[in-house]
Design a protein around this motif. Structure first.
Motif, PDB file in Angstrom:
ATOM      1  N   ILE A   1       0.845  -1.203   0.000  1.00 21.75           N
ATOM      2  CA  ILE A   1       0.000   0.000   0.000  1.00 21.75           C
ATOM      3  C   ILE A   1       0.879   1.251   0.000  1.00 21.75           C
ATOM      4  CG2 ILE A   1      -1.699   1.298   1.325  1.00 21.75           C
ATOM      5  CD1 ILE A   1      -2.815  -1.370   2.250  1.00 21.75           C
ATOM      6  N   ARG A   2       0.651   2.085  -0.988  1.00 27.64           N
ATOM      7  CA  ARG A   2       1.418   3.326  -1.120  1.00 27.64           C
ATOM      8  C   ARG A   2       0.466   4.446  -1.495  1.00 27.64           C
ATOM      9  NH1 ARG A   2       5.175   1.882  -5.789  1.00 27.64           N
ATOM     10  NH2 ARG A   2       3.099   1.500  -6.583  1.00 27.64           N
ATOM     11  N   ASP A   3       0.812   5.669  -1.147  1.00 28.72           N
ATOM     12  CA  ASP A   3       0.039   6.816  -1.643  1.00 28.72           C
ATOM     13  C   ASP A   3       0.979   8.015  -1.723  1.00 28.72           C
ATOM     14  OD1 ASP A   3       0.328   7.666   0.967  1.00 28.72           O
ATOM     15  OD2 ASP A   3      -1.799   7.923   1.377  1.00 28.72           O
ATOM     16  N   ARG A   4       0.440   9.188  -1.853  1.00 23.38           N
ATOM     17  CA  ARG A   4       1.240  10.414  -1.826  1.00 23.38           C
ATOM     18  C   ARG A   4       0.472  11.441  -1.017  1.00 23.38           C
ATOM     19  NH1 ARG A   4       5.006  10.510  -6.097  1.00 23.38           N
ATOM     20  NH2 ARG A   4       4.620   8.889  -7.627  1.00 23.38           N
ATOM     21  N   PRO A   5       1.170  12.306  -0.289  1.00 27.27           N
ATOM     22  CA  PRO A   5       0.441  13.404   0.368  1.00 27.27           C
ATOM     23  C   PRO A   5      -0.224  14.266  -0.710  1.00 27.27           C
ATOM     24  CG  PRO A   5       2.731  13.277   1.115  1.00 27.27           C
ATOM     25  CD  PRO A   5       2.604  12.349  -0.047  1.00 27.27           C
ATOM     26  N   PRO A   6      -1.357  14.933  -0.387  1.00 25.10           N
ATOM     27  CA  PRO A   6      -2.055  15.741  -1.392  1.00 25.10           C
ATOM     28  C   PRO A   6      -1.141  16.795  -2.003  1.00 25.10           C
ATOM     29  CG  PRO A   6      -3.375  15.573   0.610  1.00 25.10           C
ATOM     30  CD  PRO A   6      -2.035  14.948   0.920  1.00 25.10           C
ATOM     31  N   ILE A   7      -1.280  17.038  -3.318  1.00 21.72           N
ATOM     32  CA  ILE A   7      -0.512  18.132  -3.934  1.00 21.72           C
ATOM     33  C   ILE A   7      -1.412  19.363  -4.038  1.00 21.72           C
ATOM     34  CG2 ILE A   7       1.227  16.804  -5.182  1.00 21.72           C
ATOM     35  CD1 ILE A   7      -0.491  17.049  -7.715  1.00 21.72           C
ATOM     36  N   ARG A   8      -0.765  20.542  -4.068  1.00 21.50           N
ATOM     37  CA  ARG A   8      -1.524  21.789  -3.977  1.00 21.50           C
ATOM     38  C   ARG A   8      -2.311  22.105  -5.241  1.00 21.50           C
ATOM     39  NH1 ARG A   8       1.649  26.599  -1.563  1.00 21.50           N
ATOM     40  NH2 ARG A   8       3.282  25.229  -2.214  1.00 21.50           N
ATOM     41  N   GLN A   9      -1.725  21.800  -6.383  1.00 19.44           N
ATOM     42  CA  GLN A   9      -2.345  22.186  -7.653  1.00 19.44           C
ATOM     43  C   GLN A   9      -2.314  20.990  -8.597  1.00 19.44           C
ATOM     44  OE1 GLN A   9      -3.776  25.073  -8.408  1.00 19.44           O
ATOM     45  NE2 GLN A   9      -4.040  24.778 -10.601  1.00 19.44           N
ATOM     46  N   TRP A  10      -3.407  20.720  -9.283  1.00 17.25           N
ATOM     47  CA  TRP A  10      -3.465  19.602 -10.223  1.00 17.25           C
ATOM     48  C   TRP A  10      -3.278  20.082 -11.672  1.00 17.25           C
ATOM     49  CZ3 TRP A  10      -8.669  16.812  -8.493  1.00 17.25           C
ATOM     50  CH2 TRP A  10      -8.529  16.375  -7.168  1.00 17.25           C
ATOM     51  N   SER A  11      -3.954  21.193 -12.024  1.00 12.78           N
ATOM     52  CA  SER A  11      -4.039  21.591 -13.435  1.00 12.78           C
ATOM     53  C   SER A  11      -3.008  22.656 -13.762  1.00 12.78           C
ATOM     54  CB  SER A  11      -5.420  22.187 -13.735  1.00 12.78           C
ATOM     55  OG  SER A  11      -6.429  21.411 -13.142  1.00 12.78           O
ATOM     56  N   ARG A  12      -2.567  22.642 -15.010  1.00 13.50           N
ATOM     57  CA  ARG A  12      -1.648  23.685 -15.478  1.00 13.50           C
ATOM     58  C   ARG A  12      -1.901  23.842 -16.969  1.00 13.50           C
ATOM     59  NH1 ARG A  12       4.544  23.636 -13.663  1.00 13.50           N
ATOM     60  NH2 ARG A  12       4.914  25.821 -14.014  1.00 13.50           N
ATOM     61  N   GLY A  13      -2.127  25.082 -17.419  1.00 16.09           N
ATOM     62  CA  GLY A  13      -2.380  25.316 -18.850  1.00 16.09           C
ATOM     63  C   GLY A  13      -3.540  24.461 -19.329  1.00 16.09           C
ATOM     64  N   ARG A  14      -3.262  23.654 -20.352  1.00 17.44           N
ATOM     65  CA  ARG A  14      -4.315  22.812 -20.935  1.00 17.44           C
ATOM     66  C   ARG A  14      -4.149  21.353 -20.510  1.00 17.44           C
ATOM     67  NH1 ARG A  14      -7.495  24.605 -25.258  1.00 17.44           N
ATOM     68  NH2 ARG A  14      -7.281  26.844 -25.593  1.00 17.44           N
ATOM     69  N   ALA A  15      -3.775  21.148 -19.265  1.00 14.82           N
ATOM     70  CA  ALA A  15      -3.605  19.775 -18.756  1.00 14.82           C
ATOM     71  C   ALA A  15      -4.141  19.687 -17.343  1.00 14.82           C
ATOM     72  CB  ALA A  15      -2.130  19.398 -18.774  1.00 14.82           C
ATOM     73  N   THR A  16      -4.735  18.542 -17.020  1.00 15.89           N
ATOM     74  CA  THR A  16      -5.161  18.316 -15.641  1.00 15.89           C
ATOM     75  C   THR A  16      -5.022  16.833 -15.293  1.00 15.89           C
ATOM     76  OG1 THR A  16      -6.845  18.841 -13.990  1.00 15.89           O
ATOM     77  CG2 THR A  16      -7.645  17.939 -16.074  1.00 15.89           C
ATOM     78  N   LEU A  17      -5.410  16.488 -14.062  1.00 11.67           N
ATOM     79  CA  LEU A  17      -5.250  15.127 -13.547  1.00 11.67           C
ATOM     80  C   LEU A  17      -6.574  14.621 -12.996  1.00 11.67           C
ATOM     81  CD1 LEU A  17      -2.042  15.852 -11.410  1.00 11.67           C
ATOM     82  CD2 LEU A  17      -2.107  14.875 -13.727  1.00 11.67           C
ATOM     83  N   VAL A  18      -6.778  13.320 -13.081  1.00 13.13           N
ATOM     84  CA  VAL A  18      -7.915  12.682 -12.388  1.00 13.13           C
ATOM     85  C   VAL A  18      -7.409  11.424 -11.678  1.00 13.13           C
ATOM     86  CG1 VAL A  18      -9.694  13.494 -14.023  1.00 13.13           C
ATOM     87  CG2 VAL A  18      -8.649  11.243 -14.358  1.00 13.13           C
TER      88      VAL A  18
END
Ligand code: FAD
Length: 411
Positions: A267-284
């Motif tokens: 089991i692994r995860d990452r601490p939350p990141i502050r910003q997901w989207s930049r320009g014309r890209a984002t994350l889900v």
């Protein structure tokens, strides 16, 4: 024929990528999913889905009929003493099959793949680079022609290349927990009861499942490990040894499970990141907020992400870069509080059950057995999160329908 609303490239064909593609397709976009492997592989075997992702799946055109086993779940100690009851309002339990449904991960993938329009899925496309050109984004793939899109969505999981190219590399959080999960067919799954049980060190749990019209059970054994410990090879023996103190039912399920139906994960995860989207890209999904299985909600939140993202993008002009940035920001501003809360709750609950110093564990278990602490922490807080998401989806709970006159086209 009407014009397409814009060209969107989704990287990764997990639950997050497929949900985003389905929701965006229904908003009239040209969508392609680029998956690195030559086939879509379900990452893992067992799964539970809460009501909000079930609701989203329906809205984006996935057949959810008989998708999983209705299931009411409790937390208990190894001897069966109740510690927390995960209860949702009766009308929600009736509509969505109790607290969550139990299913095989492949069962979910099958239904989502069946809903994807032909040509949307592009297999054997391993993303190697991303360049934001202002009005468009250029994507490069290993051994393939580059692709130009109006927007890219990183749905490429915990080791997301898209996130890395937007925000650099951040260290993965090893939780030093591992889990062996297994499943088997069994008519007893119709009982609808699931038990998440712990002793001082280990969780040994089960819930009913339904897969391709058959009842069954999934179970899992979860505990801490040290880096120097050898990776268990005999999964059956490993689980049998740890389940000795637990209920006869779960022991029997483990004994009867074919070894090929068992899998181990760290089991692994990452601490939350502050910003997901930049320009014309984002994350889900896990690319944005990898979540420990303690919440049973990582796949569920990935599915919700795609729906909320499509709602924001569906009302803007994709040629207007400022409008695109605004829509992506509105999407992530809505999603970050919920996903950070759930992923951090899951992380904390995992630590509390498995990483507390030995001398404190008897006291912890007294508190869990004799006070409403665990009821408040998981029995009440998870349902509160679920109801808040159901309500947000309710705001526009109509099935998304692709505008008339738009022929399916891909990039
Ligand atoms: C043991 C375990 C149990 C879990 N149980 C539950 C549960 O009960 N309920 C629940 O809701 N969640 C559960 N989760 C969490 C859930 O599995 C994840 O949150 C979910 O799979 C995330 O979906 P995703 O689509 O974001 O990413 P993934 O499922 O990781 O999909 C990412 C996809 O991107 C592809 N990809 C990666 N890199 C590239 C690239 N460079 N180019 C192209 N494609 C790429 C991958 O091949 C993959 O197909 C569990 C997790 C674990 C480990």
């Amino acid at each position: 024929m009407a014009e397409s609303r814009g060209r969107i490239a989704v990287i990764g064909a997990g639950p997050g990528g497929m949900a985003a593609a389905l929701a965006l397709f229904r908003q009239g976009f040209e969508v392609s999913i680029y998956e690195r492997f030559a086939e879509v592989k379900a990452a893992g075997n067992i799964l539970n889905l809460w009501p909000p992702p079930q609701k989203v799946l329906k809205i984006i055109g996935v057949d959810t009929t008989d998708l999983g086993a209705p299931c009411h779940t409790i937390f208990a100690n190894a001897k069966g003493r109740l510690r927390a009851d995960v209860r949702l309002p009766a009308e929600v339990e009736e509509e969505y099959g109790g607290g969550f449904i139990g299913l095989l991960r492949w069962g979910l993938y099958q239904r989502m793949l069946a809903a994807l329009p032909e040509g949307v899925l592009r297999l054997s496309h391993n993303l190697t680079g991303l360049e934001d050109l202002g009005e468009t984004v250029k994507l490069t793939f290993e051994g393939r022609e580059p692709v130009v899109a109006d927007l890219v969505i990183g749905a490429d999981g915990i080791n997301s290349s898209v996130r890395k190219s937007l925000w650099g590399d951040t260290p993965i959080r090893r939780q030093f927990l591992h889990l062996v999960g297994g499943w088997l067919y069994d008519e007893g799954g119709a009982s609808g009861e699931g038990v998440i049980a712990h002793n001082r060190t280990t969780q040994v749990s089960y819930t009913p499942i339904r897969h391709e019209g058959r009842w069954g059970f999934e179970w899992w054994v979860l505990e801490a490990f040290r880096d120097r410990d050898p990776v268990p090879v005999d999964l059956l023996g490993f689980c049998q040894k740890r389940a000795v103190e637990f209920s006869p039912l779960v022991r029997e399920l483990i004994d009867r499970t074919p070894v090929e139906n068992m899998q181990r994960w760290e089991i692994r995860d990452r601490p939350p990141i502050r910003q997901w989207s930049r320009g014309r890209a984002t994350l889900v999904g896990d690319a944005a907020h990898p979540t420990s299985p303690y919440a049973a909600y990582g796949a569920g939140m990935s599915i919700e992400d795609g729906y909320f993202l499509a709602r924001e993008l569906g009302v803007i002009d994709m040629h207007d870069t400022q409008a695109v940035k605004g829509a992506l920001q509105a999407y992530e501003d809505r999603r970050k509080p919920h996903t950070a809360y759930v992923s951090q709750l899951a992380y904390k609950v995992g630590r509390m059950f498995h990483h507390l110093p030995g001398p404190l564990r008897p006291l912890r278990d007294q508190i869990f057995d004799r006070t409403p602490f665990l009821q408040r922490m998981v029995g009440d807080q998870m349902p509160a999160q679920i109801l808040s998401q159901l309500a947000e989806i309710e705001e526009s709970g109509q099935p998304m329908v692709r505008p008339l006159g738009l022929e399916p086209r891909t990039l």
